[in-house]
Structure formats: structure tokens, C-alpha cells
Design a protein around this motif. Structure first.
Motif, PDB file in Angstrom:
ATOM      1  N   MET A  45      39.014  51.740  73.421  1.00 15.21           N
ATOM      2  CA  MET A  45      39.550  53.174  73.673  1.00 15.21           C
ATOM      3  C   MET A  45      39.228  53.247  75.151  1.00 15.21           C
ATOM      4  SD  MET A  45      37.976  55.230  70.605  1.00 15.21           S
ATOM      5  CE  MET A  45      37.958  56.638  71.581  1.00 15.21           C
ATOM      6  N   MET A  46      38.145  52.896  75.647  1.00 16.15           N
ATOM      7  CA  MET A  46      37.697  53.241  76.907  1.00 16.15           C
ATOM      8  C   MET A  46      38.890  52.684  77.971  1.00 16.15           C
ATOM      9  SD  MET A  46      35.669  54.943  78.680  1.00 16.15           S
ATOM     10  CE  MET A  46      33.846  54.902  78.237  1.00 16.15           C
ATOM     11  N   LYS A  47      39.224  51.335  77.640  1.00 13.82           N
ATOM     12  CA  LYS A  47      40.256  50.621  78.462  1.00 13.82           C
ATOM     13  C   LYS A  47      41.525  51.302  78.285  1.00 13.82           C
ATOM     14  CE  LYS A  47      38.366  46.029  78.239  1.00 13.82           C
ATOM     15  NZ  LYS A  47      38.290  44.991  77.246  1.00 13.82           N
ATOM     16  N   GLU A  48      41.891  51.727  77.204  1.00 16.31           N
ATOM     17  CA  GLU A  48      42.888  52.781  77.037  1.00 16.31           C
ATOM     18  C   GLU A  48      42.916  54.086  78.108  1.00 16.31           C
ATOM     19  OE1 GLU A  48      45.568  51.900  75.458  1.00 16.31           O
ATOM     20  OE2 GLU A  48      46.690  53.933  76.083  1.00 16.31           O
ATOM     21  N   ARG A  66      45.590  47.266  80.403  1.00 15.68           N
ATOM     22  CA  ARG A  66      46.758  46.507  79.523  1.00 15.68           C
ATOM     23  C   ARG A  66      46.110  46.071  78.253  1.00 15.68           C
ATOM     24  NH1 ARG A  66      49.189  41.158  78.932  1.00 15.68           N
ATOM     25  NH2 ARG A  66      51.410  41.319  78.620  1.00 15.68           N
ATOM     26  N   ASP A  67      44.922  45.691  77.996  1.00 13.76           N
ATOM     27  CA  ASP A  67      44.202  45.672  76.577  1.00 13.76           C
ATOM     28  C   ASP A  67      43.598  46.535  76.119  1.00 13.76           C
ATOM     29  OD1 ASP A  67      42.582  45.080  78.853  1.00 13.76           O
ATOM     30  OD2 ASP A  67      41.692  43.027  77.876  1.00 13.76           O
ATOM     31  N   CYS A 102      46.188  50.997  73.086  1.00 18.93           N
ATOM     32  CA  CYS A 102      47.809  51.213  73.034  1.00 18.93           C
ATOM     33  C   CYS A 102      48.444  50.724  74.376  1.00 18.93           C
ATOM     34  CB  CYS A 102      48.010  52.634  73.006  1.00 18.93           C
ATOM     35  SG  CYS A 102      47.412  53.358  71.576  1.00 18.93           S
ATOM     36  N   GLY A 103      47.730  49.495  74.849  1.00 18.44           N
ATOM     37  CA  GLY A 103      48.319  48.657  76.087  1.00 18.44           C
ATOM     38  C   GLY A 103      48.177  49.397  77.314  1.00 18.44           C
ATOM     39  N   GLY A 104      47.431  50.461  77.069  1.00 19.95           N
ATOM     40  CA  GLY A 104      47.140  51.393  78.515  1.00 19.95           C
ATOM     41  C   GLY A 104      48.220  52.397  78.855  1.00 19.95           C
ATOM     42  N   LYS A 105      48.987  52.442  77.716  1.00 20.49           N
ATOM     43  CA  LYS A 105      50.477  53.198  78.162  1.00 20.49           C
ATOM     44  C   LYS A 105      50.147  54.732  77.693  1.00 20.49           C
ATOM     45  CE  LYS A 105      53.620  49.570  78.092  1.00 20.49           C
ATOM     46  NZ  LYS A 105      55.002  49.227  77.091  1.00 20.49           N
ATOM     47  N   ALA A 115      42.639  44.399  83.820  1.00 21.92           N
ATOM     48  CA  ALA A 115      43.718  44.596  84.460  1.00 21.92           C
ATOM     49  C   ALA A 115      44.837  45.634  83.965  1.00 21.92           C
ATOM     50  CB  ALA A 115      44.678  43.406  84.381  1.00 21.92           C
ATOM     51  N   PRO A 116      45.680  46.302  85.083  1.00 21.08           N
ATOM     52  CA  PRO A 116      46.711  47.312  84.331  1.00 21.08           C
ATOM     53  C   PRO A 116      47.977  46.655  83.704  1.00 21.08           C
ATOM     54  CG  PRO A 116      46.791  47.046  86.816  1.00 21.08           C
ATOM     55  CD  PRO A 116      45.803  46.330  86.388  1.00 21.08           C
ATOM     56  N   PRO A 117      48.651  47.258  83.243  1.00 20.56           N
ATOM     57  CA  PRO A 117      50.093  46.917  82.416  1.00 20.56           C
ATOM     58  C   PRO A 117      50.806  46.066  83.824  1.00 20.56           C
ATOM     59  CG  PRO A 117      49.578  48.967  81.401  1.00 20.56           C
ATOM     60  CD  PRO A 117      48.684  48.812  82.620  1.00 20.56           C
ATOM     61  N   THR A 118      51.645  45.103  83.215  1.00 21.92           N
ATOM     62  CA  THR A 118      52.314  44.403  84.257  1.00 21.92           C
ATOM     63  C   THR A 118      53.945  45.236  84.168  1.00 21.92           C
ATOM     64  OG1 THR A 118      53.270  42.781  82.847  1.00 21.92           O
ATOM     65  CG2 THR A 118      51.354  42.460  83.988  1.00 21.92           C
ATOM     66  N   ARG A 119      54.641  44.640  85.350  1.00 25.77           N
ATOM     67  CA  ARG A 119      55.999  45.365  85.206  1.00 25.77           C
ATOM     68  C   ARG A 119      56.795  45.082  83.956  1.00 25.77           C
ATOM     69  NH1 ARG A 119      58.632  46.012  90.772  1.00 25.77           N
ATOM     70  NH2 ARG A 119      60.662  45.796  89.452  1.00 25.77           N
ATOM     71  N   ASP A 120      56.588  43.806  83.544  1.00 25.97           N
ATOM     72  CA  ASP A 120      57.094  43.327  82.247  1.00 25.97           C
ATOM     73  C   ASP A 120      56.682  44.115  81.089  1.00 25.97           C
ATOM     74  OD1 ASP A 120      58.393  41.203  83.537  1.00 25.97           O
ATOM     75  OD2 ASP A 120      57.094  39.721  83.128  1.00 25.97           O
ATOM     76  N   ASP A 121      55.626  44.862  81.095  1.00 22.31           N
ATOM     77  CA  ASP A 121      55.088  45.604  79.901  1.00 22.31           C
ATOM     78  C   ASP A 121      55.983  46.947  79.859  1.00 22.31           C
ATOM     79  OD1 ASP A 121      53.156  43.742  79.257  1.00 22.31           O
ATOM     80  OD2 ASP A 121      51.694  44.611  80.608  1.00 22.31           O
ATOM     81  N   LEU A 122      56.597  47.140  80.915  1.00 18.86           N
ATOM     82  CA  LEU A 122      57.138  48.571  81.062  1.00 18.86           C
ATOM     83  C   LEU A 122      58.003  49.077  79.750  1.00 18.86           C
ATOM     84  CD1 LEU A 122      58.147  49.569  84.839  1.00 18.86           C
ATOM     85  CD2 LEU A 122      56.674  50.921  83.074  1.00 18.86           C
ATOM     86  N   LEU A 123      58.713  47.972  79.265  1.00 20.73           N
ATOM     87  CA  LEU A 123      59.895  48.185  78.575  1.00 20.73           C
ATOM     88  C   LEU A 123      59.342  47.737  77.190  1.00 20.73           C
ATOM     89  CD1 LEU A 123      62.984  47.509  80.514  1.00 20.73           C
ATOM     90  CD2 LEU A 123      62.163  49.656  80.040  1.00 20.73           C
ATOM     91  N   THR A 124      58.185  47.290  76.888  1.00 27.10           N
ATOM     92  CA  THR A 124      57.701  47.010  75.406  1.00 27.10           C
ATOM     93  C   THR A 124      57.143  48.291  75.056  1.00 27.10           C
ATOM     94  OG1 THR A 124      55.547  46.289  76.088  1.00 27.10           O
ATOM     95  CG2 THR A 124      57.269  44.610  76.312  1.00 27.10           C
TER      96      THR A 124
END
Ligand SMILES: Cc1ncc(C[n+]2csc(CCOP(=O)(O)OP(=O)(O)O)c2C)c(N)n1
Ligand SMILES: [Mg+2]
Length: 322
Positions: A82-85, A90-91, A94-97, A307-316
């Protein structure tokens, strides 16, 4: 009075302390500018989320509000994730999104914090209808604020829950304000009479008193689980911080929060009660407090390093496949 085991008491105190530590720490870290987005803190209201969710298990669903961290912790969400969210990592859960207002974990029956005021009640009608249809024995709970209690979605959900005779409980967490508007200016009539008008039982309870909340929550949840239909709890409580982090709270009287903290704090009331009745020892309570502090320290340092989400995570995770 409701009999709670020592394990239940220890677990409840641990969750309430974890929520308080989580919120106090997010308050402090947010002020340093390291947390992105928008946060609404639940400090002061812990006895409500914990007193309700302690009677639930993984079959059961809850829908939360924009002030959702406490409900997530009480329903068993992973605190570090939750804190990472909240840090947008990224972990994160909810994937940091999602961030603070969109923390969800369906595996724990946590349908999500919700940026839409009054968004939770219709969701739990769906969850409760599915539990009833599939005969899972599950119940569904919506937390909603005094402001959210005025939304059409909430009132329509009361009606649906009643006509479908759902295993549902609506928990109106009345902290006296919707943003800057005192509830005396915005809430017409009475929460209990609203329940009565829809043919549901309703109870008002002091939300600073964990034992009182737990007792009425158990009654409502047992009723729902046993096929007795929906009901409503009107929980009177207070929030300690601003509506959102950064709110100067100019609409609250001078000393209002300090007075509540000194006289009604739910953690202090819990401590006092279990010590006076000999249900728990001071050392055990101290140990639980220390463990909560350590957990949150670790959660923050691990979040900072993550680490934050990557560019590849954008559309997942944009669309859900059914
Ligand atoms: C549909 C909708 N309308 C307005 C808002 C803006 N808004 C966010 S929180 C809030 C007040 C909610 O008050 P309450 O339900 O009492 O919850 P509290 O913040 O006191 O926990 C409002 C109006 C929103 N997020 N969604
Ligand atoms: Mg409110």
C-alpha cells in the motif's frame, strides 16, 4: 457486552496502531514533497474500519471511500505494498498507477478506495447480489461519509439492497464535515430515519469507542450473513487531519482537533479499557505499538528505494479481460 478473545483484541489494536502510524507518517512525508498525488487521511477514525472489518473474512467485500487507507489495512491489504502504491512504485498494490485514492485488492475482498463520493454503495450491491446468488455466505460492506450519504447513488443503493434483500451493511462514517462544509449545513433529516424509510434497521454508535463499533457491526454483519437483509450503521467520529493534505482547516474552531485528540482518541480509549479490565498488559500494548512503528519505518524506506513503473507498464492493466 460482546466477548472478544485476547487474540482478537491484540489483532484489532495492532491494526488500529498500524493505521495511525501509516497516516501520521504519510502526513509527515507528504509535507516533504516526496509523495505524488492527493491524499486524504483516516487518523482518528481507526475504531470504525477495524471494529467493522474484524468480523469479515476473504469471502466478504468492502467498498471504501477517498479516505481509504484505514479500510484497506483493516481488510488485510499488504501494508508495504500500500505504501509503495502511494509512492507510485511499480510493485505497489496496483502497480503504482492507482495511488492513494485507488488502492484495491480483490483477493482480499477490498473493492477499492474510490475517488467518486458515493461510488462505493452501488458496488457493494453488486458484490452482495453475487454472494447471495452464488450462496457464498459472504456479505458486502460500503463505507460512506456524511457527505457521501447525500449522494443519489447511496440512496438508490439503500433501495436496491432492500428490494433485493441483500447481505449488505452501509457504514456511514460521519466525521462532521464534507470537505469544508459542516454536516449541519448539508445533511437533511437523520441517517437512522433514512434507513427506517427504506425498511432497514439502523444503529448510531460512537466511532471513538472500538468496543461499541465492534458490537453493533457484528450484529449487522451476522444479520446479513444469516439472511436477515441489509442494515445501516451511523458512526459518529472525527478526522484529525485536514480534508486532504495541504488543507489549512480554517473552517474548524481553534483547538477543536486538539480537544478531540485529548478526550476521545480511540487508541487511548482502547488502551484504558483493556488495562482497566485486565484484558491486556501494558507491555503487550507497548510491543504492538513498537511493531507498528517498525513496519511503517520499513514500508517508507522500502518505498523510497523502490522503482517507478516503466514505459512498458504504461499500457498494461488498462482494460480487464473477462
Ligand atoms: C461525485 C463527487 N462529487 C464531489 C467530489 C469532491 N469531493 C471529494 S471528497 C468530498 C467530500 C466528502 O465528504 P464525506 O463523504 O463526508 O467524506 P470525508 O471526506 O469527510 O471522509 C467531495 C465533495 C467527488 N470526489 N466526487
Ligand atoms: Mg465527512
Amino acid at each position: 457486552m460482546l466477548q472478544l478473545s485476547r487474540e482478537q483484541l491484540a489483532q484489532a489494536y495492532s491494526q488500529m496502531c498500524t493505521i495511525r502510524e501509516f497516516e501520521d507518517r504519510v502526513h509527515n512525508e507528504f509535507a516533504t514533497g516526496t509523495i505524488p498525488g492527493f491524499v486524504h487521511l483516516y487518523a482518528g477514525e481507526e475504531a470504525s474500519g477495524v471494529g467493522v472489518c474484524m468480523h469479515l473474512d476473504d469471502r466478504d467485500y468492502i467498498a471504501s471511500t477517498h479516505r481509504g487507507h484505514g479500510h484497506c489495512i483493516a481488510k488485510g491489504c499488504d501494508v508495504k505494498a500500500m505504501m509503495k502504491e502511494i509512492y507510485g512504485r511499480r510493485d505497489g498494490l496496483c502497480g503504482g498507477k492507482g495511488g492513494s485514492m485507488h488502492i484495491a485488492d480483490l483477493s482480499k475482498g477490498m473493492m477499492g478506495a474510490n475517488g467518486i463520493v458515493g461510488g462505493g454503495p452501488p458496488l457493494i450491491c453488486g458484490a452482495a447480489l453475487s454472494a447471495k446468488t452464488l450462496k457464498t455466505g459472504g456479505v458486502a460492506i460500503a463505507f460512506v461519509g456524511d457527505g457521501g450519504s447525500n449522494q443519489g447513488t447511496t440512496l438508490e443503493s439503500y433501495n436496491l439492497a432492500k428490494v433485493w434483500d441483500l447481505p449488505a451493511v452501509f457504514v456511514v462514517e460521519d466525521n462532521g464535515y464534507a470537505e469544508t462544509t459542516a454536516s449541519g449545513w448539508s445533511v437533511g433529516g437523520s441517517q437512522l430515519k433514512r434507513a427506517e424509510a427504506f425498511g432497514m434497521p439502523g444503529k448510531q454508535v460512537d466511532g471513538h469507542d472500538f468496543f461499541a463499533v465492534s458490537e453493533v457491526a457484528k450484529e449487522a454483519i451476522d444479520r446479513a450473513r444469516d439472511g436477515g437483509g441489509p442494515s445501516l450503521l451511523h458512526v459518529k467520529l472525527n478526522r484529525y487531519y485536514g480534508h486532504f493534505e495541504g488543507d489549512a482547516m480554517t473552517y474548524r474552531a481553534e483547538g477543536e482537533v486538539e480537544k478531540i485528540r485529548a478526550k476521545k482518541d480511540c487508541l487511548q480509549a482502547f488502551r484504558k479499557r483493556v488495562l482497566e479490565t485486565g484484558l491486556m498488559e501494558a507491555e503487550q500494548l507497548d510491543e504492538i505499538e513498537t511493531q507498528a512503528k517498525t513496519l511503517i519505518d520499513e514500508a517508507v524506506s522500502e518505498s523510497e528505494a523502490a522503482a517507478p513503473p516503466t514505459r512498458d507498464d504504461l499500457l498494461t492493466d488498462v482494460y480487464v479481460a473477462y
